[in-house]
Design an enzyme around this catalytic site. Structure first.
Site, PDB file in Angstrom:
ATOM      1  N   LEU A  87       0.798  -1.223   0.000  1.00 19.95           N
ATOM      2  CA  LEU A  87       0.000   0.000   0.000  1.00 19.95           C
ATOM      3  C   LEU A  87       0.834   1.278   0.000  1.00 19.95           C
ATOM      4  O   LEU A  87       0.306   2.367   0.174  1.00 19.95           O
ATOM      5  CB  LEU A  87      -0.951   0.001   1.197  1.00 19.95           C
ATOM      6  CG  LEU A  87      -1.924  -1.186   1.238  1.00 19.95           C
ATOM      7  CD1 LEU A  87      -2.861  -1.079   2.423  1.00 19.95           C
ATOM      8  CD2 LEU A  87      -2.712  -1.299  -0.069  1.00 19.95           C
ATOM      9  N   HIS A  89       3.285   4.157  -1.890  1.00 18.55           N
ATOM     10  CA  HIS A  89       3.249   4.805  -3.192  1.00 18.55           C
ATOM     11  C   HIS A  89       4.637   4.801  -3.829  1.00 18.55           C
ATOM     12  O   HIS A  89       5.636   4.968  -3.121  1.00 18.55           O
ATOM     13  CB  HIS A  89       2.784   6.260  -3.056  1.00 18.55           C
ATOM     14  CG  HIS A  89       1.384   6.397  -2.533  1.00 18.55           C
ATOM     15  ND1 HIS A  89       1.074   6.196  -1.206  1.00 18.55           N
ATOM     16  CD2 HIS A  89       0.225   6.723  -3.163  1.00 18.55           C
ATOM     17  CE1 HIS A  89      -0.227   6.384  -1.036  1.00 18.55           C
ATOM     18  NE2 HIS A  89      -0.774   6.711  -2.200  1.00 18.55           N
ATOM     19  N   MET A 124       9.047   4.200   5.053  1.00 16.18           N
ATOM     20  CA  MET A 124       9.195   2.810   4.653  1.00 16.18           C
ATOM     21  C   MET A 124      10.445   2.615   3.803  1.00 16.18           C
ATOM     22  O   MET A 124      11.102   1.562   3.885  1.00 16.18           O
ATOM     23  CB  MET A 124       7.958   2.325   3.894  1.00 16.18           C
ATOM     24  CG  MET A 124       6.677   2.324   4.718  1.00 16.18           C
ATOM     25  SD  MET A 124       6.837   1.459   6.305  1.00 16.18           S
ATOM     26  CE  MET A 124       7.326  -0.170   5.771  1.00 16.18           C
ATOM     27  N   GLU A 125      10.783   3.606   2.991  1.00 18.50           N
ATOM     28  CA  GLU A 125      12.000   3.515   2.178  1.00 18.50           C
ATOM     29  C   GLU A 125      13.237   3.432   3.070  1.00 18.50           C
ATOM     30  O   GLU A 125      14.154   2.628   2.825  1.00 18.50           O
ATOM     31  CB  GLU A 125      12.090   4.726   1.245  1.00 18.50           C
ATOM     32  CG  GLU A 125      11.184   4.668   0.031  1.00 18.50           C
ATOM     33  CD  GLU A 125       9.712   4.885   0.345  1.00 18.50           C
ATOM     34  OE1 GLU A 125       8.880   4.656  -0.553  1.00 18.50           O
ATOM     35  OE2 GLU A 125       9.370   5.300   1.485  1.00 18.50           O
ATOM     36  N   ASP A 139      23.578 -12.558   4.754  1.00 18.74           N
ATOM     37  CA  ASP A 139      23.919 -13.469   3.670  1.00 18.74           C
ATOM     38  C   ASP A 139      25.435 -13.574   3.499  1.00 18.74           C
ATOM     39  O   ASP A 139      25.951 -14.640   3.168  1.00 18.74           O
ATOM     40  CB  ASP A 139      23.284 -12.986   2.367  1.00 18.74           C
ATOM     41  CG  ASP A 139      23.586 -13.902   1.199  1.00 18.74           C
ATOM     42  OD1 ASP A 139      23.297 -15.110   1.304  1.00 18.74           O
ATOM     43  OD2 ASP A 139      24.129 -13.414   0.183  1.00 18.74           O
TER      44      ASP A 139
END
Length: 317
Positions: A87, A89, A124-125, A139
């Site tokens: 959700l 953008h 969120m970025e 990793d």
């Protein structure tokens, strides 16, 4: 209400912006909003294990340069946030900064900052960038220590938009007011407006620099003003501090607190105050010394240039 604390709302007053009137998931319409500068900083860390961290620091990890690979992975992830978080953008990011550093004997830390001029925020970025950096680090080191694990990801700070500035409850914002270095120990330092901090050393050309736990000394201008108000003729550097700051009560910060500067310098608090067994040149010049009571000491985890006026965030872990 302090800007450090988000407002408390009753359950009935909360508006669920990602649901329509019938409770169905929706993407928020931001088309009516005016673009503003949006900036967000997130922190993440990973337990890598002592052996893996030594290999990382020496650059001898079998898989290669984990620092560079993790930084690139973080930037790529930030640009693809809308592909992973349903959700959100698509945002045209102006920049993504990723600062990676060893943390203690067995951990790696990351500050990631996303910046954009857009209609919606970049929290969120920033958080996806920080998390991805640590996933990639996992990793890279899992072949050395399968017990490696991500420990936390958190939003530290965000600015812009209708809600303005938000700061995590465990963080404080300060400002570098002056820098100073000296050629000899126990002497006042010479003020300057720019200096370079080196990892595991301190300020370049400073007599107190070295591979020990008191690489950089910091003192608040509030403490210096106390001495001035007593009639003492003191200036920046008079108490042998490397960095004079404002906005944060330094001597109340817990040991282990991270100090992250926006240009990428990262320090960690290792000592609060000190015991002076003998009076030094600083004491005789100033007539008193506030440094043993209210000064703090740090080590340098990530280096780089630092200038007067630079903002910083003190994050309690």
């Amino acid at each position: 209400m302090s800007h450090n604390q988000p407002s408390q709302q009753s359950e009935s007053s909360v508006s669920l912006t990602h649901q329509d009137s019938e409770g169905r998931v929706k993407m928020v319409d931001v088309g009516h909003k005016e673009p503003t500068l949006r900036v967000a900083t997130a922190f993440s860390s990973i337990f890598a294990g002592e052996k893996a961290l030594e290999l990382l620091k020496s650059g001898t990890l079998a898989k290669g340069d984990a620092w560079a690979a993790s930084r690139v992975a973080a930037i790529m992830a930030a640009k693809k946030t809308a592909d992973f978080i349903p959700l959100t953008h698509p945002i045209r990011l102006d920049s993504v900064r990723v600062d990676l550093f060893p943390l203690g004997k067995d951990r790696v830390g990351c500050f990631a900052t996303a910046r954009a001029f857009d209609r919606t925020g970049v929290e969120m970025e920033a958080m996806l960038a920080a998390t991805t950096a640590m996933l990639n680090m996992y990793d890279m080191v899992k072949g050395v220590d399968k017990g490696a694990r991500l420990e936390q990801t958190m939003l530290v700070r965000k600015t812009g938009g209708k809600s303005g500035e938000w700061l995590a409850a465990t963080a404080q914002i300060g400002r570098v007011e002056k820098l100073a270095t000296s050629r000899g120990k126990g002497t006042p330092k010479d003020p300057c407006d720019e200096a370079v901090l080196k990892v595991n050393f301190g300020l370049e050309s400073d007599a107190h620099g070295g591979d020990w736990h008191r690489q950089v000394s910091l003192l608040g201008v509030e403490s210096i003003e106390k001495m001035r108000n007593k009639g003492l003729q003191v200036d920046f550097g008079s108490f042998a501090e490397n960095i004079a700051t404002s906005g944060v009560c330094l001597y109340e910060l817990p040991i282990g607190t991270l100090i992250w500067c926006e240009n990428g310098v990262v320090m960690q608090v290792t000592q609060i105050g000190k015991e002076c067994h003998t009076k030094c040149a600083v004491y005789y010049k100033a007539g008193d010394c506030v440094m043993p009571r209210e000064g703090i000491f740090t080590i340098v985890l990530a280096g780089g240039p630092l200038k007067t006026g630079e903002p910083f965030v003190a994050l309690k872990l």
